[in-house]
Motif scaffolding. Sequence first.
Motif, PDB file in Angstrom:
ATOM      1  N   PHE A  52     -71.607 -17.190-110.840  1.00  0.00           N
ATOM      2  CA  PHE A  52     -70.648 -17.438-111.914  1.00  0.00           C
ATOM      3  C   PHE A  52     -69.438 -18.223-111.427  1.00  0.00           C
ATOM      4  N   THR A  53     -69.215 -18.267-110.116  1.00  0.00           N
ATOM      5  CA  THR A  53     -67.952 -18.838-109.616  1.00  0.00           C
ATOM      6  C   THR A  53     -68.120 -19.850-108.479  1.00  0.00           C
ATOM      7  N   ILE A  54     -68.803 -19.482-107.410  1.00  0.00           N
ATOM      8  CA  ILE A  54     -68.789 -20.302-106.193  1.00  0.00           C
ATOM      9  C   ILE A  54     -69.371 -21.705-106.387  1.00  0.00           C
ATOM     10  N   PRO A  55     -70.435 -21.911-107.217  1.00  0.00           N
ATOM     11  CA  PRO A  55     -70.885 -23.296-107.434  1.00  0.00           C
ATOM     12  C   PRO A  55     -69.807 -24.197-108.028  1.00  0.00           C
ATOM     13  N   ALA A  56     -68.756 -23.615-108.602  1.00  0.00           N
ATOM     14  CA  ALA A  56     -67.655 -24.430-109.119  1.00  0.00           C
ATOM     15  C   ALA A  56     -67.018 -25.263-108.007  1.00  0.00           C
ATOM     16  N   LEU A  57     -67.068 -24.785-106.767  1.00  0.00           N
ATOM     17  CA  LEU A  57     -66.494 -25.537-105.646  1.00  0.00           C
ATOM     18  C   LEU A  57     -67.304 -26.794-105.349  1.00  0.00           C
ATOM     19  N   ILE A  58     -68.610 -26.760-105.630  1.00  0.00           N
ATOM     20  CA  ILE A  58     -69.447 -27.951-105.526  1.00  0.00           C
ATOM     21  C   ILE A  58     -69.148 -28.884-106.695  1.00  0.00           C
ATOM     22  N   ILE A  59     -69.063 -28.323-107.892  1.00  0.00           N
ATOM     23  CA  ILE A  59     -68.821 -29.125-109.101  1.00  0.00           C
ATOM     24  C   ILE A  59     -67.462 -29.814-109.024  1.00  0.00           C
ATOM     25  N   MET A  94     -76.976 -15.442 -99.603  1.00  0.00           N
ATOM     26  CA  MET A  94     -76.576 -16.226-100.763  1.00  0.00           C
ATOM     27  C   MET A  94     -76.423 -17.712-100.445  1.00  0.00           C
ATOM     28  N   ALA A  95     -75.725 -18.041 -99.372  1.00  0.00           N
ATOM     29  CA  ALA A  95     -75.490 -19.455 -99.049  1.00  0.00           C
ATOM     30  C   ALA A  95     -76.794 -20.210 -98.770  1.00  0.00           C
ATOM     31  N   PRO A  96     -77.722 -19.677 -97.951  1.00  0.00           N
ATOM     32  CA  PRO A  96     -78.987 -20.405 -97.755  1.00  0.00           C
ATOM     33  C   PRO A  96     -79.772 -20.592 -99.048  1.00  0.00           C
ATOM     34  N   VAL A  97     -79.813 -19.569 -99.897  1.00  0.00           N
ATOM     35  CA  VAL A  97     -80.541 -19.696-101.170  1.00  0.00           C
ATOM     36  C   VAL A  97     -79.896 -20.759-102.045  1.00  0.00           C
ATOM     37  N   LEU A  98     -78.569 -20.738-102.155  1.00  0.00           N
ATOM     38  CA  LEU A  98     -77.874 -21.717-102.982  1.00  0.00           C
ATOM     39  C   LEU A  98     -78.039 -23.128-102.436  1.00  0.00           C
ATOM     40  N   ASN A  99     -77.975 -23.287-101.132  1.00  0.00           N
ATOM     41  CA  ASN A  99     -78.175 -24.621-100.547  1.00  0.00           C
ATOM     42  C   ASN A  99     -79.587 -25.129-100.793  1.00  0.00           C
ATOM     43  N   LEU A 100     -80.570 -24.237-100.686  1.00  0.00           N
ATOM     44  CA  LEU A 100     -81.951 -24.622-100.948  1.00  0.00           C
ATOM     45  C   LEU A 100     -82.113 -25.093-102.388  1.00  0.00           C
ATOM     46  N   LEU A 101     -81.571 -24.339-103.336  1.00  0.00           N
ATOM     47  CA  LEU A 101     -81.680 -24.703-104.748  1.00  0.00           C
ATOM     48  C   LEU A 101     -80.905 -25.980-105.045  1.00  0.00           C
ATOM     49  N   ALA A 102     -79.728 -26.137-104.436  1.00  0.00           N
ATOM     50  CA  ALA A 102     -78.920 -27.333-104.685  1.00  0.00           C
ATOM     51  C   ALA A 102     -79.613 -28.588-104.171  1.00  0.00           C
ATOM     52  N   GLN A 103     -80.225 -28.502-102.997  1.00  0.00           N
ATOM     53  CA  GLN A 103     -80.907 -29.668-102.435  1.00  0.00           C
ATOM     54  C   GLN A 103     -82.177 -30.012-103.206  1.00  0.00           C
ATOM     55  N   ALA A 104     -82.882 -28.989-103.681  1.00  0.00           N
ATOM     56  CA  ALA A 104     -84.158 -29.235-104.358  1.00  0.00           C
ATOM     57  C   ALA A 104     -83.969 -29.669-105.803  1.00  0.00           C
ATOM     58  N   TYR A 105     -83.052 -29.030-106.518  1.00  0.00           N
ATOM     59  CA  TYR A 105     -82.918 -29.271-107.957  1.00  0.00           C
ATOM     60  C   TYR A 105     -81.600 -29.926-108.346  1.00  0.00           C
ATOM     61  N   GLY A 106     -80.547 -29.689-107.587  1.00  0.00           N
ATOM     62  CA  GLY A 106     -79.216 -30.100-107.990  1.00  0.00           C
ATOM     63  C   GLY A 106     -78.536 -28.994-108.773  1.00  0.00           C
ATOM     64  N   ILE A 107     -77.217 -29.020-108.795  1.00  0.00           N
ATOM     65  CA  ILE A 107     -76.420 -28.037-109.525  1.00  0.00           C
ATOM     66  C   ILE A 107     -75.393 -28.775-110.367  1.00  0.00           C
ATOM     67  N   ASP A 160     -71.698 -28.856 -99.679  1.00  0.00           N
ATOM     68  CA  ASP A 160     -72.756 -27.847 -99.668  1.00  0.00           C
ATOM     69  C   ASP A 160     -72.090 -26.475 -99.585  1.00  0.00           C
ATOM     70  N   PHE A 161     -72.909 -25.431 -99.657  1.00  0.00           N
ATOM     71  CA  PHE A 161     -72.372 -24.078 -99.635  1.00  0.00           C
ATOM     72  C   PHE A 161     -72.186 -23.644 -98.182  1.00  0.00           C
ATOM     73  N   ARG A 162     -70.957 -23.426 -97.792  1.00  0.00           N
ATOM     74  CA  ARG A 162     -70.630 -23.112 -96.402  1.00  0.00           C
ATOM     75  C   ARG A 162     -70.875 -21.630 -96.140  1.00  0.00           C
ATOM     76  N   TYR A 163     -71.691 -21.385 -95.148  1.00  0.00           N
ATOM     77  CA  TYR A 163     -72.227 -20.041 -94.957  1.00  0.00           C
ATOM     78  C   TYR A 163     -71.138 -18.988 -94.804  1.00  0.00           C
ATOM     79  N   TRP A 164     -70.215 -19.194 -93.878  1.00  0.00           N
ATOM     80  CA  TRP A 164     -69.252 -18.139 -93.569  1.00  0.00           C
ATOM     81  C   TRP A 164     -68.263 -17.928 -94.708  1.00  0.00           C
ATOM     82  N   TRP A 165     -67.970 -18.992 -95.436  1.00  0.00           N
ATOM     83  CA  TRP A 165     -67.074 -18.858 -96.577  1.00  0.00           C
ATOM     84  C   TRP A 165     -67.754 -18.069 -97.694  1.00  0.00           C
TER      85      TRP A 165
END
Length: 655
Positions: A86-93, A456-469, A99-104
């Motif tokens: 609901f929130t963190i992909p907003a930082l990409i948008i 969460m970060a690896p899953v989000l990065n995988l989805l972002a690279q494959a499909y886009g957000i 990309d989604f930074r793991y430690w953050w």
Amino acid sequence: MANQGGGPVPQLTFRAVLLAIVLAVILSAANAYLGLFAGLTIATAIPAAVVSMGVLRLLGGGTILENNIVQTGASAGSSIAAGVIFTIPALIILGYWDDFRYWWVLAIAGLGGLLGVLFSVPLRRTMIVENPLPFPEGKAAAEVLKAGENPGPGLRILALAATVGAVVKLAAQGGLRMIPDNAVGSGYAGNYLAYMGTNLSPALLGVGYIVGLNIGIVVLSGAILSWNIAIPLYHAFFLASDPVLSTQLAGASAADAAGAIWSTKIRYLGVGAMLIGGIWTLFSLRKSLLSGVKSGIAAARKGSGEAVAETDRDLPMKWMLIALLLFVIPLLVLYQAIVGNWFVSVPMTIIMIVAGFLFVSVSAYLAGLVGSSNNPVSGITIATILFAAAVLLFLLGRDSPVGAVAAIMIGAVVCCAAAVGGDNLQDLKAGYIVGATPWKQQLMLGIGAFSCALIMAPVLNLLAQAYGIGAPTPDQPQSLAAPQATLMASVAQGMFGGKLPWDMIAIGAGVGAAIIAFDEWLKARASTFRVPVLAAAIGIYLPIELMVPIFLGGVLAWLVERRHGIDRTDEVARDRVHRPGTLFAAGLITGEALMGIAIAIPIVVSERADVLAVAESLHFNQWVGLVVLAVVAWMLYRSSTRPQPAVAPVEPGPR
């Protein structure tokens, strides 16, 4: 109590903890995909309980309290996923991250989730023991656990439905490309721009079955308002006064024109409706907010020196305060890394702590009244971001390049905490009924939440690279919409000098106010049909093809009730007849979501979106896709109408 008549019943065993972690991680990944795709997440505690009962039986049998621990930990799968997507992909948008930074992500999701556990602990005694609230899903989970002698039928339904959902997803446009993702029809009738379509996703059909016909009607009505009223009106009467968009759409097809008008103008009606909905949510819950805060303060003041029963022991308040301090320090450092000014990062941290405790109290109170499924976490997050942005606007100025990012960071932590807090109280209610030890459940939820945050970060990065957000692009036409995160980005950006169509947002706020007034009128008439403003706003904000299968799933649920002659006011009877169907729906959602993640792996590795494709053109296959969806709908309907052995229920609803 579960421990009467003998020694202590095993609860927090190694196998229960391990199984809870595995299920939490799997279900959080599935919910992350579903949330980015459709803006909805499903509760996971009861499906996890059904799986747990089956797995532990294979391992020699499990106790009711072990199964309770598993469903408690696994419920973090939906909570953390909702808080993150609901929130963190907003930082990409917003363009702040590439990309989604793991430690953050780990810090935001993990610490936010753990704060949600800590903030909710002092609420248990008041809301569950002394002044008990209904907690409908907690009661349902307890009934599942008590009737867990025969989990076999439920497991078979889940497995079959998950297989169906996975196979259809594999055959769709993102995989083998044998059927399209959507079946769409569009055209011009004079100056009227006509557009209608449906997504062919079994998962959305399952979501519709779970949320029911009422919500299905509301979200589809919002989409019709957007796509079949607002877009044609804008095209007919206002496009000529917009030279940039008018030039862009010269010679465009009806489908392209509708999509462009929606993405640049009309979807902001949904933004306005969500903003007014979030503010209304807080206003309407002002008494609940005070009650929750008073409950927390009263519980915190109670002495812990007196001896208490094992079934009434919470995490010690002293250790909670120490943990709160330890968790807040890294968040303070994180905020400092963003703004580079201690005079700003310290107020940010204070806002996060205060808002976190307040909204966890609201979330817990709402979960007690109407269930976690109807908990308006997105509305709570919008309100947090607006309040944080207003304070940061004063501290940083309107032209600050990091103001919007800082507001999103505060909202992300609060969103994770509120989502976990509401689910925590549901789980504790189930544990209270079956005789579990509260501190063991609280510890398990913390473990589950942090385990989900790790992936969460690896899953989000995988989805972002494959499909886009975010908005679709020529390179990524199947981009995951991330509707709530896009909304959060728009709100934060608009507060700090971003260019937004404020006229559309204002009109949308007016529409939202009208919806609220209509819903209040229905409430005064004691109507069983209601129009929640946030559900209507989601319908306005998202593509209509996502709303159609949700509506159809709701129709299926209604047909099942008609088939069994169920009175809609008889919640017990409704739950009984929907048990197999809601499990089938949950399986469809989980199977499709996990296959979507699996398909993303070869796409990312090969850097080719069509790496699995066996077909070139999909246009002639729309009818094939519709037939497939109809078959899935029939299977879903039959799962609740054919005679079945007793099957555990699944808690309903999107978050």
